[in-house]
Motif scaffolding. Structure first.
Motif, mmCIF file in Angstrom:
data_model
loop_
_atom_site.group_PDB
_atom_site.id
_atom_site.type_symbol
_atom_site.label_atom_id
_atom_site.label_comp_id
_atom_site.label_asym_id
_atom_site.label_seq_id
_atom_site.Cartn_x
_atom_site.Cartn_y
_atom_site.Cartn_z
ATOM 1 N N GLY A 1 0.807 -1.221 0.000
ATOM 2 C CA GLY A 1 0.000 0.000 0.000
ATOM 3 C C GLY A 1 0.836 1.266 0.000
ATOM 4 N N ASN A 2 2.157 1.104 -0.172
ATOM 5 C CA ASN A 2 3.045 2.270 -0.212
ATOM 6 C C ASN A 2 3.218 2.718 -1.670
ATOM 7 O OD1 ASN A 2 4.937 4.242 0.171
ATOM 8 N ND2 ASN A 2 6.600 2.841 0.773
ATOM 9 N N PHE A 3 2.197 3.391 -2.170
ATOM 10 C CA PHE A 3 2.183 3.734 -3.597
ATOM 11 C C PHE A 3 3.241 4.768 -3.943
ATOM 12 C CE2 PHE A 3 -2.540 2.842 -2.820
ATOM 13 C CZ PHE A 3 -2.356 1.477 -2.982
ATOM 14 N N LEU A 4 3.440 5.740 -3.041
ATOM 15 C CA LEU A 4 4.466 6.751 -3.315
ATOM 16 C C LEU A 4 5.850 6.108 -3.333
ATOM 17 C CD1 LEU A 4 3.338 9.868 -1.238
ATOM 18 C CD2 LEU A 4 3.199 9.528 -3.714
ATOM 19 N N GLY A 5 6.051 5.146 -2.437
ATOM 20 C CA GLY A 5 7.324 4.426 -2.415
ATOM 21 C C GLY A 5 7.535 3.688 -3.726
ATOM 22 N N GLY A 6 6.463 3.090 -4.227
ATOM 23 C CA GLY A 6 6.547 2.370 -5.509
ATOM 24 C C GLY A 6 6.935 3.322 -6.633
ATOM 25 N N ALA A 7 6.287 4.490 -6.621
ATOM 26 C CA ALA A 7 6.601 5.481 -7.661
ATOM 27 C C ALA A 7 8.064 5.913 -7.557
ATOM 28 C CB ALA A 7 5.677 6.684 -7.526
ATOM 29 N N GLY A 8 8.548 6.033 -6.313
ATOM 30 C CA GLY A 8 9.940 6.447 -6.106
ATOM 31 C C GLY A 8 10.911 5.428 -6.689
ATOM 32 N N VAL A 9 10.604 4.146 -6.498
ATOM 33 C CA VAL A 9 11.464 3.085 -7.046
ATOM 34 C C VAL A 9 11.519 3.203 -8.571
ATOM 35 C CG1 VAL A 9 11.716 0.594 -7.364
ATOM 36 C CG2 VAL A 9 11.045 1.505 -5.121
ATOM 37 N N ILE A 10 10.367 3.394 -9.179
ATOM 38 C CA ILE A 10 10.337 3.501 -10.654
ATOM 39 C C ILE A 10 11.129 4.727 -11.102
ATOM 40 C CG2 ILE A 10 8.886 3.733 -12.704
ATOM 41 C CD1 ILE A 10 6.562 2.566 -11.014
ATOM 42 N N LYS A 11 10.891 5.851 -10.419
ATOM 43 C CA LYS A 11 11.492 7.107 -10.876
ATOM 44 C C LYS A 11 13.006 7.148 -10.713
ATOM 45 C CE LYS A 11 8.599 10.951 -11.152
ATOM 46 N NZ LYS A 11 7.920 12.099 -10.522
ATOM 47 N N SER A 12 13.539 6.253 -9.866
ATOM 48 C CA SER A 12 14.990 6.240 -9.757
ATOM 49 C C SER A 12 15.612 5.731 -11.062
ATOM 50 C CB SER A 12 15.433 5.378 -8.574
ATOM 51 O OG SER A 12 15.179 4.015 -8.846
ATOM 52 N N LYS A 13 14.824 5.060 -11.897
ATOM 53 C CA LYS A 13 15.346 4.552 -13.171
ATOM 54 C C LYS A 13 14.641 5.148 -14.380
ATOM 55 C CE LYS A 13 18.535 1.809 -11.690
ATOM 56 N NZ LYS A 13 18.400 0.387 -11.406
ATOM 57 N N ASN A 14 13.388 5.557 -14.182
ATOM 58 C CA ASN A 14 12.575 5.991 -15.311
ATOM 59 C C ASN A 14 11.965 7.348 -14.983
ATOM 60 O OD1 ASN A 14 10.581 6.471 -17.171
ATOM 61 N ND2 ASN A 14 9.735 4.405 -17.134
ATOM 62 N N ARG B 1 1.744 2.592 -14.349
ATOM 63 C CA ARG B 1 0.865 3.739 -14.574
ATOM 64 C C ARG B 1 0.144 4.118 -13.286
ATOM 65 N NH1 ARG B 1 -4.544 4.479 -18.392
ATOM 66 N NH2 ARG B 1 -5.487 5.930 -16.933
ATOM 67 N N PHE B 2 -0.332 3.096 -12.567
ATOM 68 C CA PHE B 2 -1.067 3.377 -11.325
ATOM 69 C C PHE B 2 -0.190 4.156 -10.338
ATOM 70 C CE2 PHE B 2 -1.685 2.275 -6.896
ATOM 71 C CZ PHE B 2 -2.935 2.827 -6.684
ATOM 72 N N ALA B 3 1.024 3.646 -10.112
ATOM 73 C CA ALA B 3 1.915 4.286 -9.138
ATOM 74 C C ALA B 3 2.248 5.718 -9.568
ATOM 75 C CB ALA B 3 3.193 3.463 -8.978
ATOM 76 N N ALA B 4 2.515 5.892 -10.867
ATOM 77 C CA ALA B 4 2.890 7.218 -11.370
ATOM 78 C C ALA B 4 1.721 8.192 -11.268
ATOM 79 C CB ALA B 4 3.359 7.105 -12.821
ATOM 80 N N ASP B 5 0.532 7.721 -11.632
ATOM 81 C CA ASP B 5 -0.647 8.586 -11.564
ATOM 82 C C ASP B 5 -0.959 8.957 -10.112
ATOM 83 O OD1 ASP B 5 -0.863 8.416 -14.263
ATOM 84 O OD2 ASP B 5 -2.774 7.354 -14.318
ATOM 85 N N MET C 1 1.397 11.591 -9.050
ATOM 86 C CA MET C 1 1.061 12.847 -9.718
ATOM 87 C C MET C 1 -0.133 13.507 -9.038
ATOM 88 S SD MET C 1 0.794 13.069 -13.824
ATOM 89 C CE MET C 1 2.411 12.799 -14.497
ATOM 90 N N ALA C 2 -1.114 12.687 -8.678
ATOM 91 C CA ALA C 2 -2.317 13.210 -8.034
ATOM 92 C C ALA C 2 -1.988 13.801 -6.660
ATOM 93 C CB ALA C 2 -3.362 12.108 -7.901
ATOM 94 N N GLN C 3 -0.932 13.277 -6.045
ATOM 95 C CA GLN C 3 -0.506 13.800 -4.738
ATOM 96 C C GLN C 3 0.367 15.049 -4.890
ATOM 97 O OE1 GLN C 3 -1.467 11.991 -1.797
ATOM 98 N NE2 GLN C 3 -2.675 10.940 -3.362
ATOM 99 N N GLY C 4 0.566 15.465 -6.111
ATOM 100 C CA GLY C 4 1.381 16.658 -6.333
ATOM 101 C C GLY C 4 2.814 16.351 -6.710
ATOM 102 N N GLY C 5 3.151 15.082 -6.789
ATOM 103 C CA GLY C 5 4.488 14.686 -7.243
ATOM 104 C C GLY C 5 5.539 14.842 -6.169
ATOM 105 N N CYS C 6 6.634 14.134 -6.337
ATOM 106 C CA CYS C 6 7.747 14.228 -5.391
ATOM 107 C C CYS C 6 8.896 14.925 -6.101
ATOM 108 C CB CYS C 6 8.228 12.848 -4.965
ATOM 109 S SG CYS C 6 6.984 11.953 -4.053
ATOM 110 N N PRO C 7 9.556 15.874 -5.423
ATOM 111 C CA PRO C 7 10.692 16.514 -6.070
ATOM 112 C C PRO C 7 11.814 15.511 -6.324
ATOM 113 C CG PRO C 7 10.510 17.193 -3.773
ATOM 114 C CD PRO C 7 9.318 16.344 -4.063
ATOM 115 N N MET C 8 12.460 15.642 -7.483
ATOM 116 C CA MET C 8 13.582 14.761 -7.797
ATOM 117 C C MET C 8 14.837 15.380 -7.185
ATOM 118 S SD MET C 8 12.629 12.234 -9.907
ATOM 119 C CE MET C 8 13.269 11.841 -11.521
#
Lengths: 278, 465
Positions: free
Chosen positions: B69-82, B118-122, B125-132
């Protein structure tokens, strides 16, 4: 945003605009064009460059109210700005000393012929400019052209200024004097460029025309501007806009140019309502 | 046990309704659906899916976060590469990459990795995104030419490494094919712009309306203070078939057709001033994703019948299975083993039909696909008023022709080292379609990432750092 820093009416419905675009001005050469988008909801339309001032960082374009987008651009005033002004695009005119050249400009086509005539004159050519318009009131840039030409021939359809007749008659009058013409540049309405090309083809005088077809991106990406030149498909944006007039299929080009006429007419009815560009 | 749970379908707009609007077709997973789908993952110790990803996303790790249920964490993992996950989750051909390698796929259906991405990224995004996070400035400057997938990825990676990046885009909007090519109903433009906004926040300077090769050359950029240049100008030049009638009014390249609709918003004419005339009957020539996009766009613009005309069979179609399926659901017709030999016009120069011929499949050709063989005497008339040529694109020559010393192959693509994307010209790197020829978004991103890594090394070692 690209500011309009100068605006001058040249004739009824024909306007000259100086646009602040230093990067374009720094590189612009005769024969090239820009793509302009005036407002967020505007089309991207190609306009040939009339002049450029590398010091002021401005590019000059001349626009005639002939359709929805051009009507709105022709209404632009100093202090307003265009959202996009891209260029310079296309291949520049090949300027060298050819000897004696004719620069034939018809109507709005006098604007793009101006920098070409100037550069040809500076390159040492004997430049005879043949300018045509329907009447005296619609003849633009006469003084400017006189300043960059060795000789001038003025033609009007109604004889209100210069000689009465078309630019082909003007070319004929030059040839009748026994002048050996090496190259002709002819820019104007498609029908005029076709007439000039048809006139000079049997005479074997090299005739260069500048095509202004419908474009979207202006960088070779969409192919909307394709023409048939010598039986081959050419993209006017990256392979032109200048082509050998004797090889251009004008019939095809004229049909392609009016493909969106109905849509254009529909949009044009909105000019009066929404002239400010919403 | 987990493997027995079937793959969760993605909710979609009803075909009859969506064929008349430009809203996104696939609606995305709910958090509950995402967790259930994520639980199907076997969390392999040696995950084959990661090998299938051109940018090497740690797939089991991000899916594991979703399970928790840690969706932001999931998005963070993806964004470290993509850097563009909301885009990749929508347009990557997962079925021939990560999902093709998924072990569940051996006996059943693979984990829906793309949908989860897509789910994790969306969600993020809906949460306002995390700064890189961005490394301290190196003082080095790189010019990236072209704002499509390769350029965006390279720019993001270089900015992350602390380099000063200027992205030069020829059009008035950055995003390349993501903006002008792929339609709104498959990739909403707001999603693209939000991902690009992240680049701006990372300090990437974006300059639109810059036609490199005309306004400045690569050499001028190098002489003018840039320490390296990345060329990602794409496959911009549309191919035509060289058949009679191709210059009639009503024949569009797919690029023109899609650019008018997507970038210039012709679907909202006359509120937007760019027109796009659609006849009642439309033919789209080609069998790739671009052809599907054009066909489905034509339908939404009001065409009564839209036919994909493709000279091979369904099996050889290069389009993603999902796109073909969606197109068919919406009522797109398929004239397979068929090709036009002539486009016919009226006296005004507008299209009224095509003369087509039929083919049958013969022996496999050089591409391994069965070669279409002409059936003699099979020609017939197909009445259409609009023809869209979606048969591929070649490299745009504006940059390559204005850059001396840049080695090109015989097709005009830039020759670049596969490991580094370095070109024959020192300090100049290249990636995306201008190197590979027309390919996918993710492949372009992969080359952008490879180049960024090499440029980073070059800037740190090659110069006085």
């Amino acid at each position: 945003m690209y500011q309009v820093v100068g605006q001058k009416s040249l004739a009824d419905s024909i306007v000259m605009l100086d646009i602040e675009a230093p990067a374009v001005a720094a590189k612009a050469k005769p024969g090239e064009f820009v793509i302009v988008r005036q407002f967020e909801n505007s089309e991207r339309i190609p306009l040939t460059i009339m002049d450029f001032d590398r010091v002021r960082g401005t590019v000059t374009i001349v626009v005639q109210d002939v359709g929805y987008s051009s009507a709105l651009i022709a209404k632009a005033r100093e202090g307003e700005a265009f959202v996009d002004f891209v260029g310079p695009l296309g291949r520049p005119t090949e300027i060298e000393n050819y000897g004696t050249v004719l620069c034939v400009g018809g109507g709005l086509g006098i604007a793009p012929i101006f920098p070409i005539a100037r550069a040809l004159k500076e390159a040492g050519n004997h430049v005879i400019s043949v300018l045509g318009a329907r009447s005296k009131d619609l003849l633009i840039l006469e003084e400017e052209m006189a300043g960059v030409s060795s000789e001038m021939v003025i033609m009007t359809d109604d004889g209100s200024h210069g000689q009465k007749g078309f630019v082909t008659h003007g070319i004929q009058s030059v040839l009748d004097r026994g002048v050996e013409v090496d190259v002709i540049w002819a820019i104007g309405p498609m029908i005029m460029m076709r007439s000039v090309a048809n006139f000079t083809r049997p005479l074997g005088i090299k005739t260069i025309v500048s095509m202004n077809p419908i474009m979207v991106d202006g960088t070779g990406m969409c192919g909307a501007c394709r023409l048939e030149v010598g039986g081959e498909m050419k993209f006017a944006c990256v392979e032109g806009p200048e082509f050998d007039g004797h090889l251009v299929d004008f019939e095809l080009a004229m049909k392609r140019a009016v493909f969106f006429k109905e849509e254009e007419a529909l949009a044009y009815t909105r000019v009066e309502d929404e002239g400010e560009g919403n | 046990m987990a493997a027995k749970v079937p793959r969760h379908d993605m909710p979609c707009q009803d075909p009859a309704i969506r064929a008349k609007n430009f809203a996104e077709v696939a609606l995305g997973y709910s958090p509950e659906m995402a967790i259930e789908e994520a639980k199907r993952c076997l969390m392999c110790k040696n995950p084959r899916c990661v090998e299938g990803c051109p940018v090497g996303v740690d797939i089991p790790q991000f899916i594991g976060e979703i399970v928790q249920g840690n969706f932001l964490g999931g998005a963070g993992v993806i964004k470290s590469k993509n850097t563009l996950p909301a885009i990749c989750g929508r347009v990557c051909p997962q079925e021939s990459q990560c999902e093709m390698k998924c072990i569940l796929g051996d006996k059943g259906e693979p984990v829906a990795i793309g949908r989860l991405e897509r789910f994790a990224a969306d969600y993020e995004m809906a949460q306002g995104g995390c700064p890189m996070e961005v490394a301290p400035s190196t003082g080095k400057r790189v010019a990236v030419i072209g704002g499509g997938p390769a350029g965006l990825t390279c720019a993001a990676e270089l900015a992350r490494a602390g380099h000063g990046v200027t992205l030069l885009e020829a059009l008035h909007v950055v995003g390349g094919v993501l903006m002008y090519g792929i339609p709104e109903f498959r990739l909403p433009k707001i999603v693209v712009q939000k991902e690009i906004e992240v680049l701006r926040q990372m300090g990437v300077r974006i300059e639109v309306n810059q036609v490199v090769g005309k306004v400045a050359s690569v050499d001028e950029l190098l002489a003018g203070g840039y320490d390296a240049v990345f060329v990602a100008t794409g496959a911009g030049l549309p191919y035509f078939m060289n058949i009679p009638g191709e210059n009639l009014g009503g024949v569009y390249s797919a690029n023109e057709f899609l650019t008018r609709s997507n970038l210039m918003r012709a679907y909202d004419f006359p509120r937007y001033a760019t027109p796009l005339r659609i006849g009642d009957r439309v033919a789209v020539i080609g069998g790739g994703n671009v052809a599907m996009d054009a066909a489905r766009t034509a339908l939404r613009l009001g065409a009564e019948t839209v036919s994909i005309v493709y000279r091979r069979s369904r099996q050889e179609m290069p389009a993603r299975a999902e796109e073909v399926y969606h197109a068919e659901e919406e009522g797109i017709r398929f004239a397979l083993l068929t090709s036009p030999v002539r486009i016919n016009g009226d006296d005004k120069g507008s299209v009224v039909g095509m003369t087509c011929v039929r083919y049958e499949l013969g022996e496999p050709d050089g591409s391994g696909r069965r070669r279409p063989v002409l059936i003699e005497g099979s020609d017939y008339e197909m009445p259409v008023q609009t023809v869209v040529m979606a048969i591929g694109q070649g490299p745009n020559p504006l940059v390559t022709k204005s850059t001396p010393g840049l080695e090109l192959d015989k097709r005009g693509n830039i020759v670049a080292d596969e490991e580094t994307m370095a070109t024959s010209k020192p300090g100049v790197y290249a990636g995306g379609d201008i190197v590979t020829g027309a390919a996918t978004v993710i492949l372009a991103m992969g080359t952008g990432k490879t180049a960024a890594r090499a440029i980073d090394v070059y800037l740190r070692k090659g110069k006085s750092l």
